[in-house]
Design an enzyme around this catalytic site. Structure first.
Site: not given
Ligand code: RFL
Ligand code: PHB
Length: 390
Positions: A72, A201, A293, A297, A385
């Site tokens: 994008h 957004y 989110p 990042k 961004y």
């Molecule tokens: P994760 O993905 O949470 O993985 C951690 C893993 O550790 C396991 N775990 C354990 N394992 C062993 N023993 C324990 N005691 C444990 N406790 C936990 C878990 O089961 C899991 O498998 O962390 P990691 O790898 O640091 O990754 C981080 C990302 O997942 C997170 O920052 C992003 O998802 C945030 N996020 C977004 N980030 C972006 O860069 N771009 C986005 O567009 C974006 N959108 C989002 C998001 C997060 C969201 N939510 C639901 C929090 C949108 C949403 C809605």
């Molecule tokens: C997503 O596609 O889940 C998404 C995209 C942009 C954001 C957060 C989440 O800023």
């Protein structure tokens, strides 16, 4: 059992670190609390910075992203009934982002790990970290009811916000900074074509809305909701009505609706733990920090932490130098705080705050106007961004 690095958590940070270490000949074991299927059922991030894409390339797990990911060059900001395009590519001298779901990133990294013989223990219960303040750390866990122990040189805490690693850090050494926002995001996924070829957004009097996607046929949409909202109260029809009201009429009209295949509410928070290293244990990704989110990042910060930690470990094993390890926390935190600032700023810019009052609202409107009409302000938005340099 003995290995060089025990990695706790098989999210994107644990899997990426594990793959880079394996490729460099550094032995590692990943311990994951839940099943592989459960990890792959979580729907999260969607936008990757070029730095994160480059790390996936380096890990040898980028082939499908190259084929199926959607590059994008910009996104739309909507406010006061108008759509304004932020030309990421033009404003940053040629940078772009990649829209490719975290679920797919995780799957690709798991496949690569299996292909290259990396060891992952799923359903590792009661993971505990021991003696990481000395030279001989070890990790214990239970698998199928049997107590297990792995001795190692280092422990990488990649276990997310609710994991065991940060909790194992001595409270007297750990400082946390936190901000909780008075709203959450209700998100859905549906197999309908996205409303626009780029993300939208939207700042609207009824609250923030985001139109994102996973592919040309799968859309990801979010609306800001109060913290006490219940997902059961949101039928698909209610969601579609609400998001359309928060978009400009042309976008609302262009939106294709359909049955959701996932629907959930996530609270928004900013959180940083300091430091990110305790002797021979490191906090990586969401284990050490959370961003709301809005700026996309979270996953990207996990990737930059892995960059710094991988470089440090490679240096340690290659040159017997502790310099990178000693510098990991400060180096990672410098980038983390800038992403925290940006994510907080974009969240503040785009959401309706229940207690803001008239003055806060007017300042937000002025800031939106300035952001899209000043080249300097647009460049600042765009360069954050697409991702600040590592
Ligand atoms: P994760 O993905 O949470 O993985 C951690 C893993 O550790 C396991 N775990 C354990 N394992 C062993 N023993 C324990 N005691 C444990 N406790 C936990 C878990 O089961 C899991 O498998 O962390 P990691 O790898 O640091 O990754 C981080 C990302 O997942 C997170 O920052 C992003 O998802 C945030 N996020 C977004 N980030 C972006 O860069 N771009 C986005 O567009 C974006 N959108 C989002 C998001 C997060 C969201 N939510 C639901 C929090 C949108 C949403 C809605
Ligand atoms: C997503 O596609 O889940 C998404 C995209 C942009 C954001 C957060 C989440 O800023």
């Amino acid at each position: 059992m003995r290995t060089q690095v025990v990695i706790i958590g098989s999210g994107p940070s644990g899997l990426l670190l594990g793959q880079l270490l394996s490729n460099a000949g550094i032995d590692n074991v990943v311990l994951e609390r839940v099943t592989k299927e459960y990890v792959l059922s979580r729907i999260r991030a969607g936008v990757l910075e070029e730095g994160a894409c480059a790390m996936l390339e380096e890990a040898g797990a980028a082939e499908r992203m190259r084929l199926e990911g959607l590059p994008h060059d910009g996104f739309d900001l909507t406010f006061d009934g108008q759509r304004h395009r932020i030309d990421l590519h033009g404003l940053t001298g040629g940078k772009r982002v990649m829209v490719y779901g975290q679920t797919e990133v995780t799957r690709d990294l798991m496949d690569q790990r299996e292909k290259t013989g990396g060891k992952t223990v799923y359903e590792a219960a009661d993971v505990e970290l021991h003696d990481f303040d000395g030279d001989k750390p070890y990790v214990t866990y239970r698998k199928d009811g049997v107590e297990q122990r792995i001795d190692c040189d280092f422990i990488a805490g990649c276990d997310g916000f609710h994991g065991a690693s940060r909790k194992a850090a001595p409270a007297s050494l750990l400082k946390v900074y936190e901000k909780v926002y008075p709203f959450g995001w209700l998100g859905i996924i549906a197999d309908v074509p996205p409303v626009n070829h780029e993300l939208i957004y939207s700042n609207h009097p009824r609250g923030f809305a985001l139109c994102s996607m996973r592919s040309h046929t799968r859309s990801r949409y979010y609306v800001q909701v109060p913290l006490d909202e219940k997902v059961e109260d949101w039928s698909d029809d209610r969601f579609w009505d609400e998001i359309r009201r928060r978009l400009t009429p042309d976008a609302a009209e262009a939106m294709t609706t359909g049955p959701s295949i996932e629907k959930s509410i996530a609270p928004l928070r900013s959180f940083v733990a300091e430091p990110l290293r305790f002797g021979r244990m490191f906090l990586v990704g969401d284990a050490g920090h959370i961003v709301p989110p809005t700026g996309a990042k979270g996953l990207n910060l996990a990737a930059s932490d892995v960059r710094y930690l991988f470089d440090a470990l490679r240096e340690y094993y290659g040159e017997k130098s502790m310099a990178g390890i000693d510098g990991y926390s400060a180096r990672a935190l410098r980038r983390i705080w800038k992403a925290e600032r940006f994510s907080w700023w974009m969240t503040t810019l785009m959401h309706r705050f229940p207690d803001d009052g008239g003055f806060g609202q007017k300042i937000q409107e002025a800031e939106l106007d300035y952001t899209v009409n000043s080249r300097a302000a647009s460049v600042a938005l765009a360069e954050n961004y697409v991702g600040l340099p590592y």
